[in-house]
Scaffold this motif. Sequence first.
Motif, PDB file in Angstrom:
ATOM      1  N   GLN A   9       0.812  -1.214   0.000  1.00  0.00           N
ATOM      2  CA  GLN A   9       0.000   0.000   0.000  1.00  0.00           C
ATOM      3  C   GLN A   9       0.853   1.275   0.000  1.00  0.00           C
ATOM      4  O   GLN A   9       0.676   2.132  -0.864  1.00  0.00           O
ATOM      5  CB  GLN A   9      -0.979  -0.013   1.180  1.00  0.00           C
ATOM      6  N   PRO A  10       1.784   1.455   0.941  1.00  0.00           N
ATOM      7  CA  PRO A  10       2.602   2.671   0.910  1.00  0.00           C
ATOM      8  C   PRO A  10       3.513   2.743  -0.319  1.00  0.00           C
ATOM      9  O   PRO A  10       3.802   3.834  -0.816  1.00  0.00           O
ATOM     10  CB  PRO A  10       3.407   2.630   2.204  1.00  0.00           C
ATOM     11  N   LEU A  11       3.932   1.593  -0.822  1.00  0.00           N
ATOM     12  CA  LEU A  11       4.758   1.558  -2.020  1.00  0.00           C
ATOM     13  C   LEU A  11       3.981   2.076  -3.222  1.00  0.00           C
ATOM     14  O   LEU A  11       4.481   2.893  -4.002  1.00  0.00           O
ATOM     15  CB  LEU A  11       5.255   0.132  -2.272  1.00  0.00           C
ATOM     16  N   LEU A  12       2.748   1.630  -3.377  1.00  0.00           N
ATOM     17  CA  LEU A  12       1.924   2.097  -4.488  1.00  0.00           C
ATOM     18  C   LEU A  12       1.603   3.583  -4.365  1.00  0.00           C
ATOM     19  O   LEU A  12       1.539   4.299  -5.373  1.00  0.00           O
ATOM     20  CB  LEU A  12       0.641   1.274  -4.584  1.00  0.00           C
ATOM     21  N   ALA A  13       1.434   4.070  -3.141  1.00  0.00           N
ATOM     22  CA  ALA A  13       1.190   5.499  -2.936  1.00  0.00           C
ATOM     23  C   ALA A  13       2.418   6.316  -3.363  1.00  0.00           C
ATOM     24  O   ALA A  13       2.279   7.345  -4.040  1.00  0.00           O
ATOM     25  CB  ALA A  13       0.837   5.771  -1.474  1.00  0.00           C
ATOM     26  N   LEU A  14       3.605   5.861  -3.006  1.00  0.00           N
ATOM     27  CA  LEU A  14       4.837   6.539  -3.426  1.00  0.00           C
ATOM     28  C   LEU A  14       4.984   6.518  -4.938  1.00  0.00           C
ATOM     29  O   LEU A  14       5.306   7.535  -5.559  1.00  0.00           O
ATOM     30  CB  LEU A  14       6.059   5.862  -2.797  1.00  0.00           C
ATOM     31  N   LYS A  15       4.754   5.374  -5.514  1.00  0.00           N
ATOM     32  CA  LYS A  15       4.880   5.223  -6.965  1.00  0.00           C
ATOM     33  C   LYS A  15       3.926   6.173  -7.683  1.00  0.00           C
ATOM     34  O   LYS A  15       4.320   6.878  -8.618  1.00  0.00           O
ATOM     35  CB  LYS A  15       4.589   3.769  -7.353  1.00  0.00           C
ATOM     36  N   GLY A  16       2.683   6.212  -7.252  1.00  0.00           N
ATOM     37  CA  GLY A  16       1.702   7.095  -7.878  1.00  0.00           C
ATOM     38  C   GLY A  16       2.070   8.563  -7.726  1.00  0.00           C
ATOM     39  O   GLY A  16       1.955   9.345  -8.668  1.00  0.00           O
ATOM     40  N   TYR A  17       2.526   8.936  -6.544  1.00  0.00           N
ATOM     41  CA  TYR A  17       2.884  10.332  -6.298  1.00  0.00           C
ATOM     42  C   TYR A  17       4.068  10.751  -7.161  1.00  0.00           C
ATOM     43  O   TYR A  17       4.039  11.807  -7.809  1.00  0.00           O
ATOM     44  CB  TYR A  17       3.205  10.532  -4.815  1.00  0.00           C
ATOM     45  N   LEU A  18       5.114   9.939  -7.178  1.00  0.00           N
ATOM     46  CA  LEU A  18       6.295  10.268  -7.984  1.00  0.00           C
ATOM     47  C   LEU A  18       5.951  10.323  -9.463  1.00  0.00           C
ATOM     48  O   LEU A  18       6.451  11.196 -10.188  1.00  0.00           O
ATOM     49  CB  LEU A  18       7.425   9.275  -7.708  1.00  0.00           C
ATOM     50  N   LYS A  19       5.106   9.429  -9.914  1.00  0.00           N
ATOM     51  CA  LYS A  19       4.690   9.433 -11.316  1.00  0.00           C
ATOM     52  C   LYS A  19       3.956  10.740 -11.635  1.00  0.00           C
ATOM     53  O   LYS A  19       4.177  11.352 -12.675  1.00  0.00           O
ATOM     54  CB  LYS A  19       3.784   8.235 -11.603  1.00  0.00           C
ATOM     55  N   ASP A  20       3.099  11.167 -10.738  1.00  0.00           N
ATOM     56  CA  ASP A  20       2.321  12.386 -10.953  1.00  0.00           C
ATOM     57  C   ASP A  20       3.200  13.627 -11.027  1.00  0.00           C
ATOM     58  O   ASP A  20       2.910  14.534 -11.789  1.00  0.00           O
ATOM     59  CB  ASP A  20       1.288  12.573  -9.837  1.00  0.00           C
ATOM     60  N   ILE A  21       4.264  13.683 -10.234  1.00  0.00           N
ATOM     61  CA  ILE A  21       5.070  14.908 -10.238  1.00  0.00           C
ATOM     62  C   ILE A  21       6.164  14.904 -11.291  1.00  0.00           C
ATOM     63  O   ILE A  21       6.773  15.941 -11.553  1.00  0.00           O
ATOM     64  CB  ILE A  21       5.668  15.224  -8.849  1.00  0.00           C
ATOM     65  N   LEU A  22       6.413  13.752 -11.896  1.00  0.00           N
ATOM     66  CA  LEU A  22       7.375  13.731 -13.000  1.00  0.00           C
ATOM     67  C   LEU A  22       6.727  14.370 -14.193  1.00  0.00           C
ATOM     68  O   LEU A  22       7.154  14.977 -15.022  1.00  0.00           O
ATOM     69  CB  LEU A  22       7.795  12.301 -13.348  1.00  0.00           C
TER      70      LEU A  22
END
Length: 109
Positions: free
Chosen positions: A96-109
């Motif tokens: 769960q926290p891994l997917l949240a990090l992945k989504g956030y980083l993807k969004d700000i790239l």
Amino acid sequence: METSLETVALFSLKLAYEEEGLSPILRDDLVMGDYQKDVFELLVRRGDVETIQFKLNQCLGLAMDALGGAEKPLGRELRKLSADFGEVRSMEQLNQPLLALKGYLKDIL
């Protein structure tokens, strides 16, 4: 899960090192040597949550610096998500926290 770990590392390193107009950082670049899928695959198989967190925290720290630190809006959110990831104590809690990090980083790239 291994692919998500590699992706979080890749996105973090892109934020830290990739410059506009230069070649993009790819999964097979030297900077990704310690953060490739097969490295994470071995750690997942061992259930080594601490080493996984250590490796990703190295990348997330670089991303945090690239975002201007925890005092900036993007950095504050990354700090929160990183803290959630750091509180994980078992492999079952990691996704769960891994997917949240992945989504956030993807969004700000």
